[in-house]
Enzyme design. Structure first.
Site, PDB file in Angstrom:
ATOM      1  N   ARG A 167       1.013  -0.871  -0.056  1.00 46.82           N
ATOM      2  CA  ARG A 167      -0.329  -0.047   0.301  1.00 46.82           C
ATOM      3  C   ARG A 167       0.810   1.139   0.083  1.00 46.82           C
ATOM      4  O   ARG A 167       1.953   0.853   0.381  1.00 46.82           O
ATOM      5  CB  ARG A 167      -1.019  -0.049   0.898  1.00 46.82           C
ATOM      6  CG  ARG A 167      -2.141  -0.868   1.290  1.00 46.82           C
ATOM      7  CD  ARG A 167      -2.582  -0.728   3.017  1.00 46.82           C
ATOM      8  NE  ARG A 167      -2.161  -1.300   3.490  1.00 46.82           N
ATOM      9  CZ  ARG A 167      -2.019  -0.081   4.279  1.00 46.82           C
ATOM     10  NH1 ARG A 167      -2.322   1.164   4.195  1.00 46.82           N
ATOM     11  NH2 ARG A 167      -1.186  -0.767   5.807  1.00 46.82           N
ATOM     12  N   HIS A 227     -11.128  -4.455  11.271  1.00 47.73           N
ATOM     13  CA  HIS A 227     -10.444  -5.037  10.762  1.00 47.73           C
ATOM     14  C   HIS A 227      -9.370  -5.939  11.578  1.00 47.73           C
ATOM     15  O   HIS A 227      -8.966  -6.181  12.708  1.00 47.73           O
ATOM     16  CB  HIS A 227      -8.469  -4.420  11.073  1.00 47.73           C
ATOM     17  CG  HIS A 227      -7.673  -4.421   9.807  1.00 47.73           C
ATOM     18  ND1 HIS A 227      -6.765  -4.291  10.242  1.00 47.73           N
ATOM     19  CD2 HIS A 227      -7.606  -5.272   8.681  1.00 47.73           C
ATOM     20  CE1 HIS A 227      -5.537  -4.981   9.755  1.00 47.73           C
ATOM     21  NE2 HIS A 227      -6.150  -5.022   7.707  1.00 47.73           N
ATOM     22  N   LYS A 237      -3.290 -13.157  11.431  1.00 50.56           N
ATOM     23  CA  LYS A 237      -5.011 -13.363  11.635  1.00 50.56           C
ATOM     24  C   LYS A 237      -5.020 -14.302  10.439  1.00 50.56           C
ATOM     25  O   LYS A 237      -5.874 -14.859  11.187  1.00 50.56           O
ATOM     26  CB  LYS A 237      -5.322 -11.910  10.524  1.00 50.56           C
ATOM     27  CG  LYS A 237      -5.567 -10.516  12.077  1.00 50.56           C
ATOM     28  CD  LYS A 237      -6.202  -9.040  11.319  1.00 50.56           C
ATOM     29  CE  LYS A 237      -6.192  -8.860   9.806  1.00 50.56           C
ATOM     30  NZ  LYS A 237      -4.852  -8.683   9.456  1.00 50.56           N
ATOM     31  N   ASP A 293     -10.149 -11.229   7.727  1.00 50.96           N
ATOM     32  CA  ASP A 293      -9.591  -9.760   7.260  1.00 50.96           C
ATOM     33  C   ASP A 293     -10.654  -8.715   7.881  1.00 50.96           C
ATOM     34  O   ASP A 293     -10.030  -7.992   8.186  1.00 50.96           O
ATOM     35  CB  ASP A 293      -8.684  -9.341   5.844  1.00 50.96           C
ATOM     36  CG  ASP A 293      -8.102  -8.269   6.263  1.00 50.96           C
ATOM     37  OD1 ASP A 293      -6.790  -8.469   6.821  1.00 50.96           O
ATOM     38  OD2 ASP A 293      -7.964  -7.528   5.266  1.00 50.96           O
ATOM     39  N   ARG A 322       1.650 -12.422  -1.847  1.00 52.03           N
ATOM     40  CA  ARG A 322       0.292 -11.937  -1.191  1.00 52.03           C
ATOM     41  C   ARG A 322      -0.402 -12.955  -1.859  1.00 52.03           C
ATOM     42  O   ARG A 322       0.027 -13.538  -3.749  1.00 52.03           O
ATOM     43  CB  ARG A 322      -0.286 -10.875  -1.357  1.00 52.03           C
ATOM     44  CG  ARG A 322      -0.038 -10.151  -0.556  1.00 52.03           C
ATOM     45  CD  ARG A 322      -0.318 -10.539   0.519  1.00 52.03           C
ATOM     46  NE  ARG A 322      -0.203  -9.382   1.564  1.00 52.03           N
ATOM     47  CZ  ARG A 322      -1.082  -8.823   3.003  1.00 52.03           C
ATOM     48  NH1 ARG A 322      -1.883  -9.440   3.090  1.00 52.03           N
ATOM     49  NH2 ARG A 322      -0.718  -7.626   3.605  1.00 52.03           N
TER      50      ARG A 322
END
Length: 528
Positions: free
Chosen positions: A56, A217, A239, A254, A319
């Site tokens: 990001r 989140h 997570k 998520d 990812r």
């Protein structure tokens, strides 16, 4: 740009013959390959790379300050304001840019598994692989839903359109601009697919609290007895890994919301970090990466096309995106009851926080507002090693409203549903980053299991003198000495100094929360 003009530009693009709407997974994969946007792995997953933007870009994210957002958004370095005329100019340029492309791809679907609170969305992509990403990450409509679909928000992604900051009013060539007035998210200059996913999450974080629904989140799963667990934490804290439990059904990995009826997933897929991924350690994630999945910045063997998940030559933020249906034991639809247990996850690079501790209501509110972790390499541009960071509500980059809004709602729900809260450190032990070691995943799983099964609700605890946390004296499957961080350090004085330094960082960060109760303010560490 008025609404009529915006609608006209959008309708013109959507009506072009070159615009491909709601292609099947197989056809999108074909497009990715024929357009040379990516290649196939040995399991049939699409592999694409994202160039220099491998995470990001928070400095390039903006919210248009207008009549809707001006008095509601928590403006600052996270929620940067931008003038409406900047958005309008870029919107026109991006639409003209897309009109010149040989093909443009459109996905229509939803955010929010609970039909009572679903947001119909539309994602328009310059790249076929981005459209496949959106199709797998958001909630896919039935044929009947598609026939009657009316998008309330539209994401427009044009990676090859690069802004000129001196002309366009951006900070760089990349931009992610949200307009609540025009109900558009405009993305350009970056190929990182995560911007598409997180922009919709930001929208839901704005809209849901207005309906008295807490957006979160976190990942979530449910046990055989219907007991629900939430896992809060920033990217890289575990997570996805910890919620993918073979003995519990996955609700989502998520993004979730907590209404008066219970918990529901905002998404229809998972976006898992896959650095060092192995079938032995994370079988559910490993086996979910098959045809229709998207691998991002993973390195493949040239001949076998087998992914090398240990290779970080492109980024540590590798990812995998895949639909929930690629995991066997899921809840379908992704809806469950009220949480019995909440777990706050932190990857503490200082090596001083306990691996597990049970929190009081006040401590839970303190640590939720603090949102401490170590920002891990690759999750944002320029981050190459862990950095201590505080992200309110474990998700500040995606929260348009004041953290107090979300924290107040969480506190009320913890009280109302008598939810147990634990703080679990998935970071370092035996020393800080570079000296100590990462806590073994098997130990963390054992601690999570004990917390979710209620084994730690009434046990002997040891109070940490600096952090004030109650540490269970014993956890099945975990060495007792590991539970007390100071015991794992050879240099006890170095531990004390490092712990006090971290405690002071907590204290300094919490000064900005001036309106919390004295009980919550006093629930933090003692740094003196």
């Amino acid at each position: 740009m008025n609404t009529v003009m915006k609608t006209s530009l959008l309708e013109e693009l959507l009506s072009q013959q070159t615009t491909k709407k709601n292609l099947s997974v197989a056809r999108l994969v074909e497009k990715v390959l024929s357009r040379n946007e990516g290649v196939l792995s040995n399991t049939g997953a699409v592999l694409a790379t994202t160039g220099k933007y491998t995470g990001r870009s928070p400095e390039d994210k903006f919210i248009v300050k207008d009549s809707i957002s001006e008095s509601k958004v928590d403006w600052g370095t996270v929620n940067q304001p931008i003038e409406e005329k900047v958005f309008e100019s870029l919107y026109t340029k991006v639409m003209e840019h897309l009109k010149q492309k040989d093909e443009v791809f459109v996905f229509n679907g939803f955010a929010g598994a609970d039909h009572n609170y679903q947001l119909p969305i539309q994602v328009i992509n310059e790249f076929a692989w981005h459209n496949l990403f959106a199709k797998q990450l958001f909630i896919r409509p039935t044929e009947e839903q598609l026939a009657n679909h009316q998008a309330e928000f539209t994401v427009i992604s044009a990676p090859t359109f690069k802004a000129d900051p001196s002309i366009d009013g951006t900070n760089s060539e990349a931009f992610i601009i949200v307009s609540f007035k025009h109900k558009v998210i405009l993305i350009g200059g970056t190929e990182y697919a995560g911007e598409i996913k997180k922009s919709i999450f930001s929208i839901m974080n704005f809209l849901l609290p207005e309906q008295n629904i807490l957006s979160m989140h976190c990942s979530a799963n449910v046990g055989n007895e219907g007991d629900v667990a939430l896992f809060f934490g920033l990217s890289g804290t575990g997570k996805t890994t910890l919620s993918a439990d073979p003995y519990r059904k996955l609700i989502g990995d998520d993004e979730h919301a907590w209404s008066s009826s219970g918990v529901f997933n905002i998404e229809g897929g998972c976006y898992a970090k896959c650095i060092n991924l192995s079938e032995e350690k994370e079988p559910q994630i490993y086996n979910a990466i098959k045809f229709g999945s998207v691998l991002e910045n993973v390195v493949l063997d040239e001949e076998t096309r087998i992914p090398n998940f240990d290779n970080t030559s492109l980024t540590e933020n590798t990812r995998a995106a895949y639909p929930l249906e690629h995991i066997d034991n899921i809840v379908n639809p992704s809806i469950a009851g009220h949480p019995n247990t909440i777990v706050f996850l932190t990857a503490d690079a200082s090596g001083t926080l306990p691996p597990i501790s049970k929190l009081t209501k006040e401590q839970a509110m303190y640590h939720f507002l603090s949102g401490y972790t170590s920002k891990l390499a690759g999750t944002e541009r320029g981050v190459t090693e862990p950095q201590a960071t505080f992200s309110a509500c474990f998700g500040a980059p995606f929260l348009p409203l004041s953290p107090a809004t979300y924290a107040t709602m969480l506190g009320e729900k913890i009280d109302l549903y008598n939810t147990n809260v634990f703080l679990i450190n998935t970071g370092w032990t035996g020393g800080s980053y570079g000296v100590g070691n990462r806590i073994r995943l098997s130990y963390t799983r054992a601690m999570v299991h004990a917390a979710l099964e209620g084994e730690l609700n009434n046990v002997e605890t040891i109070k940490d003198e600096i952090f004030g946390l109650e540490i269970p004296a014993h956890v099945a499957g975990v060495p007792d000495e590991l539970l007390i961080p100071r015991n794992t350090w050879e240099d006890k004085e170095a531990y004390d100094e490092t712990a006090r330094n971290l405690a002071k960082k907590f204290h300094d960060n919490f000064k900005k929360f001036t309106h919390v109760s004295p009980e919550i303010a006093a629930a933090g560490p003692n740094f003196k």
